[in-house]
Structures are given as structure tokens and as C-alpha cells.
Motif scaffolding. Structure first.
Motif, PDB file in Angstrom:
ATOM      1  N   PHE A  96       0.843  -1.192   0.000  1.00 45.17           N
ATOM      2  CA  PHE A  96       0.000   0.000   0.000  1.00 45.17           C
ATOM      3  C   PHE A  96       0.878   1.242   0.000  1.00 45.17           C
ATOM      4  CE2 PHE A  96      -2.172  -3.332   2.305  1.00 45.17           C
ATOM      5  CZ  PHE A  96      -3.457  -3.302   1.799  1.00 45.17           C
ATOM      6  N   HIS A  97       0.426   2.257  -0.715  1.00 46.83           N
ATOM      7  CA  HIS A  97       1.041   3.578  -0.632  1.00 46.83           C
ATOM      8  C   HIS A  97       0.155   4.403   0.297  1.00 46.83           C
ATOM      9  CE1 HIS A  97       3.857   2.933  -3.996  1.00 46.83           C
ATOM     10  NE2 HIS A  97       2.904   2.103  -4.404  1.00 46.83           N
ATOM     11  N   VAL A  98       0.764   4.966   1.315  1.00 48.39           N
ATOM     12  CA  VAL A  98       0.037   5.751   2.312  1.00 48.39           C
ATOM     13  C   VAL A  98       0.401   7.218   2.099  1.00 48.39           C
ATOM     14  CG1 VAL A  98      -0.340   6.138   4.784  1.00 48.39           C
ATOM     15  CG2 VAL A  98       0.171   3.817   3.942  1.00 48.39           C
ATOM     16  N   PHE A  99      -0.617   8.029   1.762  1.00 49.40           N
ATOM     17  CA  PHE A  99      -0.389   9.441   1.491  1.00 49.40           C
ATOM     18  C   PHE A  99      -1.122  10.304   2.510  1.00 49.40           C
ATOM     19  CE2 PHE A  99      -0.116   7.442  -2.792  1.00 49.40           C
ATOM     20  CZ  PHE A  99       1.234   7.690  -3.013  1.00 49.40           C
ATOM     21  N   PRO A 100      -0.377  10.970   3.391  1.00 47.56           N
ATOM     22  CA  PRO A 100      -1.015  11.937   4.285  1.00 47.56           C
ATOM     23  C   PRO A 100      -1.585  13.084   3.452  1.00 47.56           C
ATOM     24  CG  PRO A 100       1.202  11.400   5.019  1.00 47.56           C
ATOM     25  CD  PRO A 100       1.050  10.844   3.637  1.00 47.56           C
ATOM     26  N   ARG A 101      -2.661  13.662   3.913  1.00 48.38           N
ATOM     27  CA  ARG A 101      -3.295  14.755   3.167  1.00 48.38           C
ATOM     28  C   ARG A 101      -3.358  15.995   4.043  1.00 48.38           C
ATOM     29  NH1 ARG A 101      -5.621  13.296  -1.499  1.00 48.38           N
ATOM     30  NH2 ARG A 101      -4.922  15.416  -1.932  1.00 48.38           N
ATOM     31  N   TYR A 102      -3.152  17.136   3.400  1.00 51.73           N
ATOM     32  CA  TYR A 102      -3.050  18.417   4.104  1.00 51.73           C
ATOM     33  C   TYR A 102      -3.888  19.477   3.396  1.00 51.73           C
ATOM     34  CZ  TYR A 102       1.064  15.995   5.875  1.00 51.73           C
ATOM     35  OH  TYR A 102       1.913  15.072   6.429  1.00 51.73           O
ATOM     36  N   ALA A 103      -4.693  20.186   4.176  1.00 46.82           N
ATOM     37  CA  ALA A 103      -5.508  21.268   3.632  1.00 46.82           C
ATOM     38  C   ALA A 103      -4.695  22.555   3.491  1.00 46.82           C
ATOM     39  CB  ALA A 103      -6.723  21.518   4.523  1.00 46.82           C
ATOM     40  N   GLU A 104      -3.641  22.670   4.283  1.00 49.03           N
ATOM     41  CA  GLU A 104      -2.814  23.882   4.306  1.00 49.03           C
ATOM     42  C   GLU A 104      -1.350  23.515   4.096  1.00 49.03           C
ATOM     43  OE1 GLU A 104      -4.124  26.915   4.638  1.00 49.03           O
ATOM     44  OE2 GLU A 104      -6.156  26.132   4.934  1.00 49.03           O
ATOM     45  N   PRO A 105      -0.552  24.429   3.538  1.00 48.59           N
ATOM     46  CA  PRO A 105       0.892  24.176   3.420  1.00 48.59           C
ATOM     47  C   PRO A 105       1.517  24.040   4.808  1.00 48.59           C
ATOM     48  CG  PRO A 105       0.258  26.154   2.183  1.00 48.59           C
ATOM     49  CD  PRO A 105      -0.940  25.728   2.983  1.00 48.59           C
ATOM     50  N   TRP A 113       5.859  22.572   2.202  1.00 52.23           N
ATOM     51  CA  TRP A 113       5.230  21.421   1.555  1.00 52.23           C
ATOM     52  C   TRP A 113       3.762  21.732   1.297  1.00 52.23           C
ATOM     53  CZ3 TRP A 113       7.967  16.891   0.488  1.00 52.23           C
ATOM     54  CH2 TRP A 113       9.275  16.870   0.981  1.00 52.23           C
ATOM     55  N   GLN A 114       3.325  21.570   0.066  1.00 47.81           N
ATOM     56  CA  GLN A 114       1.950  21.851  -0.348  1.00 47.81           C
ATOM     57  C   GLN A 114       1.351  20.562  -0.908  1.00 47.81           C
ATOM     58  OE1 GLN A 114       0.155  24.967  -0.463  1.00 47.81           O
ATOM     59  NE2 GLN A 114      -1.563  23.649  -1.024  1.00 47.81           N
ATOM     60  N   ASP A 115       0.191  20.188  -0.429  1.00 49.96           N
ATOM     61  CA  ASP A 115      -0.534  19.039  -0.987  1.00 49.96           C
ATOM     62  C   ASP A 115      -1.223  19.550  -2.249  1.00 49.96           C
ATOM     63  OD1 ASP A 115      -2.277  16.976  -1.616  1.00 49.96           O
ATOM     64  OD2 ASP A 115      -2.842  16.599   0.463  1.00 49.96           O
ATOM     65  N   GLU A 116      -0.559  19.349  -3.370  1.00 48.26           N
ATOM     66  CA  GLU A 116      -0.992  19.917  -4.653  1.00 48.26           C
ATOM     67  C   GLU A 116      -2.381  19.457  -5.096  1.00 48.26           C
ATOM     68  OE1 GLU A 116       0.690  22.265  -6.310  1.00 48.26           O
ATOM     69  OE2 GLU A 116       2.399  22.191  -4.924  1.00 48.26           O
ATOM     70  N   ASP A 117      -2.806  18.304  -4.660  1.00 49.82           N
ATOM     71  CA  ASP A 117      -4.058  17.736  -5.150  1.00 49.82           C
ATOM     72  C   ASP A 117      -5.234  17.894  -4.194  1.00 49.82           C
ATOM     73  OD1 ASP A 117      -2.734  16.754  -7.504  1.00 49.82           O
ATOM     74  OD2 ASP A 117      -1.887  15.174  -6.254  1.00 49.82           O
ATOM     75  N   TRP A 118      -4.989  18.444  -3.007  1.00 46.88           N
ATOM     76  CA  TRP A 118      -6.052  18.627  -2.022  1.00 46.88           C
ATOM     77  C   TRP A 118      -7.134  19.514  -2.588  1.00 46.88           C
ATOM     78  CZ3 TRP A 118      -7.396  16.629   2.576  1.00 46.88           C
ATOM     79  CH2 TRP A 118      -8.355  17.327   3.311  1.00 46.88           C
ATOM     80  N   PRO A 119      -8.400  19.212  -2.435  1.00 48.40           N
ATOM     81  CA  PRO A 119      -9.011  18.122  -1.685  1.00 48.40           C
ATOM     82  C   PRO A 119      -9.346  16.902  -2.532  1.00 48.40           C
ATOM     83  CG  PRO A 119     -10.704  19.685  -2.232  1.00 48.40           C
ATOM     84  CD  PRO A 119      -9.399  20.209  -2.817  1.00 48.40           C
ATOM     85  N   GLY A 120      -8.838  16.843  -3.759  1.00 48.28           N
ATOM     86  CA  GLY A 120      -9.105  15.685  -4.617  1.00 48.28           C
ATOM     87  C   GLY A 120      -8.174  14.527  -4.316  1.00 48.28           C
ATOM     88  N   PRO A 121      -8.328  13.437  -5.051  1.00 52.09           N
ATOM     89  CA  PRO A 121      -7.449  12.284  -4.851  1.00 52.09           C
ATOM     90  C   PRO A 121      -6.014  12.621  -5.270  1.00 52.09           C
ATOM     91  CG  PRO A 121      -8.900  11.918  -6.732  1.00 52.09           C
ATOM     92  CD  PRO A 121      -9.327  13.201  -6.094  1.00 52.09           C
ATOM     93  N   PRO A 122      -5.038  11.975  -4.671  1.00 52.83           N
ATOM     94  CA  PRO A 122      -3.659  12.278  -5.053  1.00 52.83           C
ATOM     95  C   PRO A 122      -3.351  11.776  -6.460  1.00 52.83           C
ATOM     96  CG  PRO A 122      -3.701  10.428  -3.519  1.00 52.83           C
ATOM     97  CD  PRO A 122      -5.107  10.943  -3.632  1.00 52.83           C
ATOM     98  N   LEU A 123      -2.685  12.601  -7.230  1.00 53.02           N
ATOM     99  CA  LEU A 123      -2.239  12.225  -8.561  1.00 53.02           C
ATOM    100  C   LEU A 123      -0.836  11.636  -8.409  1.00 53.02           C
ATOM    101  CD1 LEU A 123      -2.539  12.244 -11.652  1.00 53.02           C
ATOM    102  CD2 LEU A 123      -1.597  14.552 -11.622  1.00 53.02           C
ATOM    103  N   ILE A 124      -0.697  10.365  -8.705  1.00 50.94           N
ATOM    104  CA  ILE A 124       0.589   9.690  -8.538  1.00 50.94           C
ATOM    105  C   ILE A 124       1.514  10.130  -9.664  1.00 50.94           C
ATOM    106  CG2 ILE A 124       1.758   7.476  -8.279  1.00 50.94           C
ATOM    107  CD1 ILE A 124      -0.425   8.117  -6.155  1.00 50.94           C
TER     108      ILE A 124
END
Length: 142
Positions: A96-105, A113-124
Motif C-alpha cells: 500500500f502507498h500511504v499518502f497523508p493529506r493536508y488542507a494547508e501548506p 510542503w503543499q498538498d498539490e491535489d487537495w481536496p481531490g485524490p492524489p495524482l501519482i
């Protein structure tokens, strides 16, 4: 899958070098490519390629380590949630790939660090991560 394939997988994801936690059936490690800060890989320590091949004990350990991964990133990096993907498209070993998600940098290791895909699914996608960042993450997770 041969023992060699298991070894190749473990070397590709550097699971032993970057390990965080381990059970007899699974190993949780820092993901070499940090798509989002604190990304991890949870991989089986056998040749299992499907859930049907897992023992009841391995299933229990899998759940325990996924919960541990979630707790780590929420407590130590203030992640909002985690996304867990079981893709197995290039590497058939169960993992499994585990990706933490962040609403804010957030700031970590001198970087923003910016979660570029938030709030959508992560683009691998491929990302380059400095070795010092990987080892610093490993240190805060152990």
C-alpha cells in the motif's frame, strides 16, 4: 513470485533502510518519493500477491500498521487524513502507498510542503525527495 522479486521490491522502495515499524508479516517504511509529506509504503514480507493469500494474523497486522501510520502523520505532522492506495500495477507484491493529506501548506526540513491535489485524490507522479528529508521523517516516525 520468487525470493529475488521480493528482494527487488524491497530494494526499490528501500523498505529496510527507511523502515519505521515492523511485524512478522509487514513492514512500514518512509516512501522514497514524498508525493505528500510523510508518504509511506506498507508492504507484506512474504510473496503474497493478493489478499486471499494472507493469514488472519497478517490481516490483523496490516490493520494495526495502517492505524499506526495514520496516528503518526496526524500527531507529528498535523495531517488531516490519509489516503491508502493498493495499486500493484508495476509491482505485484501486496503493498500500500500511504499518502497523508493536508488542507494547508506546512514547513518541514526547511521547505514548504503543499498538498498539490487537495481536496481531490492524489495524482501519482514522480517526485524527487532529498535523502536528508527521508531520514528526518524516519527519525520523527520511529
Amino acid at each position: 513470485m520468487s525470493d529475488n522479486a521480493l528482494k527487488v521490491f524491497q530494494e526499490k522502495f528501500r523498505v529496510h533502510e527507511l523502515s519505521i515499524a515492523e511485524t512478522p508479516g509487514w513492514i512500514l517504511s518512509v516512501r522514497p518519493q514524498q508525493l505528500t509529506l510523510g508518504s509511506m509504503v506498507l508492504s507484506v514480507q512474504t510473496e503474497a500477491k493478493s489478499f486471499a493469500e494472507l493469514t488472519a494474523c497478517q490481516c490483523q497486522e496490516m490493520g494495526q500498521l495502517l492505524a499506526h501510520a495514520e496516528q503518526l502523520v496526524k500527531e507529528r505532522l498535523d495531517a488531516v487524513r490519509i489516503n491508502v492506495l493498493c495499486l500493484m500495477m508495476q509491482d505485484p507484491l501486496l503493498h500500500f502507498h500511504v499518502f497523508p493529506r493536508y488542507a494547508e501548506p506546512l514547513q518541514f526540513a526547511g521547505q514548504v510542503w503543499q498538498d498539490e491535489d487537495w481536496p481531490g485524490p492524489p495524482l501519482i507522479r514522480p517526485v524527487v525527495t532529498d535523502q536528508a528529508v527521508l531520514h528526518e521523517l524516519q527519525g520523527i516516525f520511529k
